[in-house]
Enzyme design. Structure first.
Site, PDB file in Angstrom:
ATOM      1  N   VAL A  54      -0.824   8.177  -3.436  1.00 27.02           N
ATOM      2  CA  VAL A  54      -1.886   9.023  -3.986  1.00 27.02           C
ATOM      3  C   VAL A  54      -3.227   8.470  -3.519  1.00 27.02           C
ATOM      4  O   VAL A  54      -3.505   7.283  -3.682  1.00 27.02           O
ATOM      5  CB  VAL A  54      -1.829   9.053  -5.533  1.00 27.02           C
ATOM      6  CG1 VAL A  54      -3.037   9.799  -6.098  1.00 27.02           C
ATOM      7  CG2 VAL A  54      -0.539   9.704  -6.010  1.00 27.02           C
ATOM      8  N   ALA A  59      -6.654   4.284  -3.933  1.00 26.78           N
ATOM      9  CA  ALA A  59      -5.333   4.860  -3.632  1.00 26.78           C
ATOM     10  C   ALA A  59      -4.287   3.986  -4.304  1.00 26.78           C
ATOM     11  O   ALA A  59      -4.599   2.890  -4.792  1.00 26.78           O
ATOM     12  CB  ALA A  59      -5.094   4.894  -2.129  1.00 26.78           C
ATOM     13  N   LYS A  60      -3.082   4.469  -4.394  1.00 30.30           N
ATOM     14  CA  LYS A  60      -1.965   3.630  -4.844  1.00 30.30           C
ATOM     15  C   LYS A  60      -0.699   4.230  -4.286  1.00 30.30           C
ATOM     16  O   LYS A  60      -0.618   5.449  -4.056  1.00 30.30           O
ATOM     17  CB  LYS A  60      -1.885   3.614  -6.379  1.00 30.30           C
ATOM     18  CG  LYS A  60      -1.196   2.387  -6.914  1.00 30.30           C
ATOM     19  CD  LYS A  60      -2.127   1.194  -6.818  1.00 30.30           C
ATOM     20  CE  LYS A  60      -1.667   0.010  -7.614  1.00 30.30           C
ATOM     21  NZ  LYS A  60      -2.781  -0.918  -7.827  1.00 30.30           N
ATOM     22  N   GLY A  61       0.297   3.385  -4.071  1.00 23.40           N
ATOM     23  CA  GLY A  61       1.599   3.871  -3.617  1.00 23.40           C
ATOM     24  C   GLY A  61       2.684   3.231  -4.444  1.00 23.40           C
ATOM     25  O   GLY A  61       2.460   2.218  -5.114  1.00 23.40           O
ATOM     26  N   ASP A  80       1.236  -5.121  -4.478  1.00 23.28           N
ATOM     27  CA  ASP A  80       1.092  -4.872  -5.912  1.00 23.28           C
ATOM     28  C   ASP A  80       2.397  -5.380  -6.536  1.00 23.28           C
ATOM     29  O   ASP A  80       3.106  -6.182  -5.928  1.00 23.28           O
ATOM     30  CB  ASP A  80       0.852  -3.364  -6.159  1.00 23.28           C
ATOM     31  CG  ASP A  80       0.296  -3.071  -7.554  1.00 23.28           C
ATOM     32  OD1 ASP A  80      -0.923  -3.169  -7.743  1.00 23.28           O
ATOM     33  OD2 ASP A  80       1.084  -2.748  -8.457  1.00 23.28           O
TER      34      ASP A  80
END
Ligand code: GLU
Length: 427
Positions: free
Chosen positions: A70, A115-117, A156
């Site tokens: 995202v 953003a993050k995944g 992360d």
């Protein structure tokens, strides 16, 4: 993007981080006097991708995993944020974490959006070879939307330097040349930065010490409980212990330990290296339940595990007077209200744990220029940037009668909204 703003699932007893992230944004928009259109722009990710990842297991069977990326906001530069491997990963969680990355980058003034995944699986149940195949397939699925000027992943929960090395290699092989700026948190021998590995925990302890001084607490007379002994919690506990703070309780996923005289964190790290858990560390008492750590009779609580651990159902049991958020989103909106009414002072995640993405930014700058800094330069620039953000939050909170989460979010939202306004809406 149909339905992107529909109410996220979840109730107060089943926390939903996206609902909390949007509640924080709505409050900041209201304090700033911005309009509902700006709320909608900032509550909605600019781009979100779901990919399926077919994995050949070591035994020859095929399993299909789900992965997400995202990209929340691009007004101030490329998007930036971690990649999480966990069985709990879902799209709403990734959306919330991406939004928090936007505020974090804006607050500490680094030129990125958030953003993050994530991939929904538990890497502890997979071999290193399987994790490599998952990582490479996910990276190749995302090729068109990641890159040093587009979106830059980092480690992360559940991912590490090795995962970043595989991502960088997959991206580079498919591009035709080596692109070290496509990820951060890489090993130093392929373009990682000195000081990145412990940057988040160094930042958490730096801000915790600033918060102690702000509250008139002396490190040697202060007790701390740390929830989570992973990358963030173990380093934060160690740096605080080295600064003279008494770390009296620590937990991990297997249990919690305490010692009224303080835990020798350096020795505990050795114990964890050999046994895999904090449980059973000599000279400490086990707590009956892992979550009892949250209710320890201490001055400071550092939640450094995952989101939503302090919620409406348990916030009133917290005894600490200061909470420094090492994890992203550990406190729900309802818990925030309970804790504020009880006079608990919270240093929010987007300030306290921003050290990781700050040094990620330094790594990206170094990698793009192929010009490397010393560890001392990295540390100095990290603490300068965090101190600057800390003082901005302290001053904004005092000037406008806000708590620290409101102040940090307001400063960040103001920065992003003004960039959006300056660029204008296309077409
Ligand atoms: N995953 C970290 C965070 O939540 C670091 C992100 C990054 O370095 O891009 O802040």
């Amino acid at each position: 993007m149909a339905g992107a703003l529909e109410t996220p699932a979840g109730t107060e007893t089943a926390p939903n981080p996206l609902r909390d992230a949007r509640a924080q944004l709505a409050e900041a928009i209201q304090i700033l006097g911005l309009n509902g259109g700006m709320y909608e722009v900032l509550a909605t990710p600019r781009r979100e991708v779901t990919v399926s990842i077919p994995l050949r297991r070591d035994d020859g069977t095929i399993e299909v995993l789900l992965g997400y990326r995202v990209q929340h906001n691009m007004s101030r530069g490329p998007t930036k944020g971690g990649l999480r491997y966990s069985p709990d990963v879902n799209l709403d969680e990734v959306r919330a974490l991406a939004m928090w990355m936007t505020w974090k980058c804006a607050l500490v003034d680094i030129p990125y959006g958030g953003a993050k995944g994530g991939i929904t699986f538990d890497p502890r149940n997979y071999s290193p070879q399987e994790i490599e195949r998952v990582t490479r397939r996910y990276t190749s699925e995302l090729m068109p939307i990641i890159g040093p000027m587009i979106d830059i992943p980092a480690p992360d929960m559940g991912t590490d330097e090795q995962v970043m090395a595989w991502m960088m290699d997959t991206y580079s092989v498919n591009t035709g040349f080596t692109v070290p700026g496509v990820v951060t948190g890489k090993p130093v021998n392929i373009g990682g930065s000195l000081g990145r590995a412990n940057a988040t925990s160094r930042g958490v302890s730096h801000i915790a010490l600033a918060a102690l001084a702000h509250c008139g607490l002396v490190p040697e007379q202060t007790t701390v409980a740390v929830q989570g002994f992973g990358k963030v919690g173990s380093g934060a506990a160690l740096f605080l212990w080295q600064a003279g703070v008494k770390v009296t309780a620590i937990s991990d996923q297997y249990g919690a330990i305490s010692c009224a005289d303080g835990i020798d964190v350096a020795l505990l790290k050795k114990h964890v290296e050999s046994t895999g858990s904090v449980v059973g560390f000599a000279g400490t008492e086990p707590l009956a339940d892992r979550d009892d750590l949250l209710y320890a009779d201490v001055d400071v609580l550092i939640p450094a595990a995952t989101e939503g651990v302090i919620h409406g159902g348990n916030a009133s049991q917290i005894k600490a007077k200061l909470i420094v958020e090492g994890a992203n989103g550990p406190t729900t909106t309802e818990a925030d209200r309970v804790l504020e009414a009880a006079g608990v002072f919270i240093v929010p995640d987007i300030l306290a744990n921003s050290g990781g993405v700050i040094v990620s930014y330094f790594e990206w700058v170094q990698a793009n220029q192929a010009f490397w800094w010393t560890e001392a330069q990295v540390e100095l620039r990290l603490t300068e940037r965090m101190d600057h953000a800390w003082h901005r939050v302290v001053n904004a909170a005092a000037a406008r009668g806000m708590n620290f989460r409101q102040a940090a979010t307001v400063l960040a939202v103001e920065t992003v909204a003004s960039a959006h306004t300056a660029r204008g809406l296309y077409p």
